[in-house]
Motif scaffolding. Structure first.
Motif, mmCIF file in Angstrom:
data_model
loop_
_atom_site.group_PDB
_atom_site.id
_atom_site.type_symbol
_atom_site.label_atom_id
_atom_site.label_comp_id
_atom_site.label_asym_id
_atom_site.label_seq_id
_atom_site.Cartn_x
_atom_site.Cartn_y
_atom_site.Cartn_z
ATOM 1 N N PRO A 136 43.226 40.033 47.743
ATOM 2 C CA PRO A 136 42.069 39.514 47.564
ATOM 3 C C PRO A 136 40.890 40.558 47.212
ATOM 4 C CG PRO A 136 42.708 38.928 49.655
ATOM 5 C CD PRO A 136 43.655 39.983 49.242
ATOM 6 N N VAL A 137 40.265 40.272 45.896
ATOM 7 C CA VAL A 137 39.032 41.143 45.353
ATOM 8 C C VAL A 137 37.931 40.851 45.994
ATOM 9 C CG1 VAL A 137 38.209 41.599 43.255
ATOM 10 C CG2 VAL A 137 40.443 41.023 43.046
ATOM 11 N N GLU A 138 37.577 41.761 46.966
ATOM 12 C CA GLU A 138 36.451 41.722 47.733
ATOM 13 C C GLU A 138 35.379 42.654 47.172
ATOM 14 O OE1 GLU A 138 37.571 42.515 51.736
ATOM 15 O OE2 GLU A 138 38.678 40.616 51.797
ATOM 16 N N ARG A 139 35.604 43.536 46.757
ATOM 17 C CA ARG A 139 34.723 44.456 45.817
ATOM 18 C C ARG A 139 35.158 45.083 44.477
ATOM 19 N NH1 ARG A 139 36.319 49.743 46.533
ATOM 20 N NH2 ARG A 139 37.766 50.141 48.198
ATOM 21 N N ARG A 140 34.435 45.673 43.918
ATOM 22 C CA ARG A 140 34.973 46.069 42.596
ATOM 23 C C ARG A 140 34.734 47.585 42.697
ATOM 24 N NH1 ARG A 140 37.876 42.522 39.534
ATOM 25 N NH2 ARG A 140 36.829 40.443 39.257
ATOM 26 N N ALA B 233 40.172 31.999 46.057
ATOM 27 C CA ALA B 233 40.331 33.334 46.179
ATOM 28 C C ALA B 233 40.831 34.128 45.128
ATOM 29 C CB ALA B 233 41.449 33.562 47.512
ATOM 30 N N LEU B 234 40.161 35.016 44.703
ATOM 31 C CA LEU B 234 40.525 35.802 43.522
ATOM 32 C C LEU B 234 41.516 37.036 43.880
ATOM 33 C CD1 LEU B 234 40.123 36.358 40.527
ATOM 34 C CD2 LEU B 234 38.204 37.824 40.993
ATOM 35 N N LEU B 235 42.830 37.084 43.396
ATOM 36 C CA LEU B 235 44.041 38.023 43.896
ATOM 37 C C LEU B 235 44.063 39.099 42.628
ATOM 38 C CD1 LEU B 235 46.425 35.550 45.443
ATOM 39 C CD2 LEU B 235 44.072 36.507 46.558
ATOM 40 N N ARG B 236 44.025 40.326 43.005
ATOM 41 C CA ARG B 236 44.511 41.362 42.437
ATOM 42 C C ARG B 236 46.131 41.445 42.508
ATOM 43 N NH1 ARG B 236 41.562 45.085 44.276
ATOM 44 N NH2 ARG B 236 39.950 45.004 42.670
ATOM 45 N N LEU B 237 46.885 41.360 41.157
ATOM 46 C CA LEU B 237 48.282 41.226 41.302
ATOM 47 C C LEU B 237 48.900 42.632 41.438
ATOM 48 C CD1 LEU B 237 49.143 38.572 38.545
ATOM 49 C CD2 LEU B 237 48.458 38.388 41.133
ATOM 50 N N ALA B 238 49.990 42.856 42.346
ATOM 51 C CA ALA B 238 50.743 43.837 42.304
ATOM 52 C C ALA B 238 51.679 44.201 41.188
ATOM 53 C CB ALA B 238 51.566 43.714 43.556
#
Length: 237
Positions: free
Chosen positions: A60-64, A95-100
């Motif tokens: 989850p992208v919680e902060r940049r 939810a915005l997810l950062r992919l592995a």
């Protein structure tokens, strides 16, 4: 025919439907979604595909954070390193997810941490198809795409004046594989090329030599190696 069918320059276009989507699991709602890695335009003309983890759990992208927003990757065709935005996926739950990204696998791009001369390992169907397409690009063929007529087995790729069969499994090529490829190429007015991970059976190798079908081995390290005289000649044209 091969000499006439070559495109100018090293440009290769692998259509998106050649590449497989990757599964993404959302840690918030546990829903499994699908994401198609985009083609990123390297300056040399070869598309760069980020090596995403298939079936990985998104973060989850919680902060940049600047350090987490960009990924340095190296093009397997020209070894140029470029920084690209790290891929993200929007789950239907919101939810915005950062992919592995798989640091040990590179279908179309090599992480900066690896040596420039490191080949992209072939571990999956996508890897095998990408390696074959990039090799055809290095031989001078552009606009590579999934063939309209599917192969009896494996994956069929096409370019102007060319029909290629990629066997991504470790199954050995049979006489039928070689003859079907030759006949399909003949009907399409194209030149046949075969790529295999498991190698050809002895009878298949003899058939390819007799019919003049170039065969290339897709090795686990990512190396694409000619298996017969027709492939040797193709590589030196």
């Amino acid at each position: 025919m091969l000499a006439r069918s070559r495109a100018r320059g090293p440009s290769v276009k692998v259509l998106e439907h050649v590449m497989a989507s990757v599964a993404v699991t959302c840690p918030v709602c546990r829903r499994v979604g699908s994401h198609l890695p985009p083609e990123l335009p390297c300056a040399c003309g070869v598309p760069v595909i980020l090596p995403l983890v298939d079936g990985g759990v998104g973060e989850p992208v919680e902060r940049r954070d600047w350090g987490e927003e960009w990924l340095a990757v190296r093009c397997v065709a020209c070894a140029r390193t470029t920084r690209w935005p790290r891929p993200e996926y929007g789950c239907p739950c919101g939810a915005l997810l950062r992919l592995a990204v798989d640091e040990g696998e590179a279908p179309g791009a090599v992480p900066l941490a690896r040596r420039p001369d490191t080949l992209a390992p072939i571990r999956s169907t996508r890897d095998a198809v990408t390696a074959a397409a990039l090799h055809l690009g290095r031989l001078g063929h552009g606009e590579i795409h999934r063939a309209a007529q599917p192969a009896p087995a494996g994956v069929a790729l096409a370019a102007r004046g060319l029909l290629a069969h990629v066997e991504p499994s470790r199954r050995r090529l049979t006489v039928r594989d070689v003859e079907c490829l030759w006949l399909a190429a003949l009907a399409a007015g194209a030149d046949p090329v075969g790529f295999t991970r498991g190698g050809p059976e002895p009878e298949a190798a003899e058939s390819a030599a007799r019919l003049g079908v170039p065969l290339f081995a897709l090795e686990a390290t990512g190396l694409v190696r000619p298996l017969n005289e027709a492939a040797e000649r193709l590589g030196h044209q």
